[in-house]
Design a protein around this motif. Structure first.
Motif, mmCIF file in Angstrom:
data_model
loop_
_atom_site.group_PDB
_atom_site.id
_atom_site.type_symbol
_atom_site.label_atom_id
_atom_site.label_comp_id
_atom_site.label_asym_id
_atom_site.label_seq_id
_atom_site.Cartn_x
_atom_site.Cartn_y
_atom_site.Cartn_z
ATOM 1 N N VAL A 35 0.841 -1.200 0.000
ATOM 2 C CA VAL A 35 0.000 0.000 0.000
ATOM 3 C C VAL A 35 0.875 1.249 0.000
ATOM 4 O O VAL A 35 0.612 2.200 -0.750
ATOM 5 C CB VAL A 35 -0.978 -0.016 1.201
ATOM 6 N N ALA A 36 1.923 1.258 0.814
ATOM 7 C CA ALA A 36 2.825 2.419 0.851
ATOM 8 C C ALA A 36 3.495 2.623 -0.505
ATOM 9 O O ALA A 36 3.601 3.745 -0.999
ATOM 10 C CB ALA A 36 3.866 2.233 1.950
ATOM 11 N N TRP A 37 3.930 1.545 -1.126
ATOM 12 C CA TRP A 37 4.599 1.635 -2.426
ATOM 13 C C TRP A 37 3.642 2.131 -3.507
ATOM 14 O O TRP A 37 3.996 2.984 -4.323
ATOM 15 C CB TRP A 37 5.183 0.280 -2.792
ATOM 16 N N LEU A 38 2.416 1.607 -3.493
ATOM 17 C CA LEU A 38 1.437 1.994 -4.512
ATOM 18 C C LEU A 38 0.946 3.436 -4.346
ATOM 19 O O LEU A 38 0.728 4.141 -5.324
ATOM 20 C CB LEU A 38 0.241 1.046 -4.487
ATOM 21 N N LEU A 39 0.749 3.856 -3.100
ATOM 22 C CA LEU A 39 0.173 5.173 -2.867
ATOM 23 C C LEU A 39 1.204 6.284 -2.707
ATOM 24 O O LEU A 39 0.838 7.461 -2.697
ATOM 25 C CB LEU A 39 -0.729 5.138 -1.628
ATOM 26 N N ASP A 40 2.472 5.941 -2.590
ATOM 27 C CA ASP A 40 3.496 6.963 -2.366
ATOM 28 C C ASP A 40 3.492 8.057 -3.435
ATOM 29 O O ASP A 40 3.534 9.236 -3.083
ATOM 30 C CB ASP A 40 4.878 6.329 -2.247
ATOM 31 N N PRO A 47 0.412 15.808 4.221
ATOM 32 C CA PRO A 47 0.983 15.667 5.569
ATOM 33 C C PRO A 47 0.907 14.210 6.033
ATOM 34 O O PRO A 47 0.048 13.439 5.572
ATOM 35 C CB PRO A 47 0.095 16.554 6.437
ATOM 36 N N LEU A 48 1.775 13.863 6.943
ATOM 37 C CA LEU A 48 1.869 12.483 7.438
ATOM 38 C C LEU A 48 0.520 11.957 7.926
ATOM 39 O O LEU A 48 0.150 10.812 7.625
ATOM 40 C CB LEU A 48 2.908 12.397 8.553
ATOM 41 N N ALA A 49 -0.220 12.744 8.687
ATOM 42 C CA ALA A 49 -1.505 12.283 9.229
ATOM 43 C C ALA A 49 -2.481 11.902 8.116
ATOM 44 O O ALA A 49 -3.205 10.904 8.229
ATOM 45 C CB ALA A 49 -2.115 13.359 10.125
ATOM 46 N N LEU A 50 -2.520 12.665 7.038
ATOM 47 C CA LEU A 50 -3.421 12.332 5.927
ATOM 48 C C LEU A 50 -2.933 11.117 5.143
ATOM 49 O O LEU A 50 -3.745 10.316 4.669
ATOM 50 C CB LEU A 50 -3.588 13.536 5.001
ATOM 51 N N ARG A 51 -1.616 10.970 5.009
ATOM 52 C CA ARG A 51 -1.081 9.768 4.336
ATOM 53 C C ARG A 51 -1.448 8.514 5.105
ATOM 54 O O ARG A 51 -1.907 7.528 4.520
ATOM 55 C CB ARG A 51 0.435 9.870 4.194
ATOM 56 N N THR A 52 -1.233 8.540 6.433
ATOM 57 C CA THR A 52 -1.558 7.348 7.218
ATOM 58 C C THR A 52 -3.062 7.093 7.255
ATOM 59 O O THR A 52 -3.487 5.941 7.282
ATOM 60 C CB THR A 52 -0.993 7.441 8.647
ATOM 61 N N LEU A 53 -3.867 8.159 7.237
ATOM 62 C CA LEU A 53 -5.322 7.986 7.178
ATOM 63 C C LEU A 53 -5.726 7.279 5.890
ATOM 64 O O LEU A 53 -6.495 6.309 5.906
ATOM 65 C CB LEU A 53 -6.026 9.341 7.277
ATOM 66 N N ALA A 54 -5.189 7.723 4.769
ATOM 67 C CA ALA A 54 -5.519 7.105 3.481
ATOM 68 C C ALA A 54 -5.015 5.663 3.418
ATOM 69 O O ALA A 54 -5.729 4.760 2.956
ATOM 70 C CB ALA A 54 -4.917 7.927 2.335
ATOM 71 N N MET A 55 -3.794 5.437 3.897
ATOM 72 C CA MET A 55 -3.248 4.072 3.855
ATOM 73 C C MET A 55 -4.039 3.135 4.764
ATOM 74 O O MET A 55 -4.334 2.006 4.384
ATOM 75 C CB MET A 55 -1.769 4.082 4.240
ATOM 76 N N SER A 56 -4.397 3.596 5.953
ATOM 77 C CA SER A 56 -5.145 2.723 6.864
ATOM 78 C C SER A 56 -6.564 2.463 6.350
ATOM 79 O O SER A 56 -7.102 1.371 6.547
ATOM 80 C CB SER A 56 -5.182 3.309 8.269
ATOM 81 N N ALA A 57 -7.159 3.454 5.674
ATOM 82 C CA ALA A 57 -8.497 3.255 5.108
ATOM 83 C C ALA A 57 -8.496 2.167 4.033
ATOM 84 O O ALA A 57 -9.486 1.458 3.856
ATOM 85 C CB ALA A 57 -9.018 4.570 4.523
ATOM 86 N N LEU A 58 -7.402 2.018 3.343
ATOM 87 C CA LEU A 58 -7.277 0.963 2.332
ATOM 88 C C LEU A 58 -6.812 -0.357 2.955
ATOM 89 O O LEU A 58 -7.292 -1.436 2.601
ATOM 90 C CB LEU A 58 -6.281 1.403 1.250
ATOM 91 N N MET A 59 -5.918 -0.249 3.912
ATOM 92 C CA MET A 59 -5.283 -1.436 4.475
ATOM 93 C C MET A 59 -6.203 -2.253 5.395
ATOM 94 O O MET A 59 -6.192 -3.483 5.341
ATOM 95 C CB MET A 59 -4.044 -1.012 5.248
ATOM 96 N N VAL A 60 -6.985 -1.594 6.224
ATOM 97 C CA VAL A 60 -7.813 -2.324 7.191
ATOM 98 C C VAL A 60 -8.817 -3.254 6.501
ATOM 99 O O VAL A 60 -8.906 -4.435 6.870
ATOM 100 C CB VAL A 60 -8.488 -1.352 8.185
ATOM 101 N N PRO A 61 -9.580 -2.808 5.497
ATOM 102 C CA PRO A 61 -10.487 -3.763 4.834
ATOM 103 C C PRO A 61 -9.745 -4.920 4.158
ATOM 104 O O PRO A 61 -10.224 -6.057 4.175
ATOM 105 C CB PRO A 61 -11.222 -2.916 3.793
ATOM 106 N N ILE A 62 -8.578 -4.647 3.588
ATOM 107 C CA ILE A 62 -7.797 -5.730 2.975
ATOM 108 C C ILE A 62 -7.401 -6.750 4.036
ATOM 109 O O ILE A 62 -7.520 -7.959 3.824
ATOM 110 C CB ILE A 62 -6.553 -5.168 2.253
#
Length: 89
Positions: A35-40, A47-62
């Motif tokens: 997810v980090a590689w694809l969304l980078d 900002p870091l908080a928005l990056r982690t929010l977007a990554m976690s929103a994709l990662m948790v359902p997966i």
């Protein structure tokens, strides 16, 4: 005659938690890396908080709907019940 009820010892509980922690990490690490590689490229300027929010929103359902069910099916668990044996007593 009554059969004794199986007893879970604290050591067995710790073993289950350890296996669960390792199994979870085995699922989280590759998904997080992908997810980090694809969304980078898309999220690099946020900002870091928005990056982690977007990554976690994709990662948790997966993790919840794909990876953890697969891990539970394919990795042996310490919580597996021993086969029931009948007694003629």
């Amino acid at each position: 005659m009554n059969r004794p009820v199986p007893f879970t010892t604290p050591a067995a509980v710790r073993s289950d938690r350890g296996r669960l922690a390792v199994a979870t990490w085995l699922g989280v690490y590759p998904v997080l890396t992908a997810v980090a590689w694809l969304l980078d490229p898309v999220l690099a300027d946020l900002p870091l908080a928005l990056r982690t929010l977007a990554m976690s929103a994709l990662m948790v359902p997966i993790m919840v709907y794909v990876v953890m069910p697969w891990i539970q099916r394919h990795l042996p668990t310490a919580a597996a019940q021993p086969s029931a044996q009948t007694s003629d007593c």
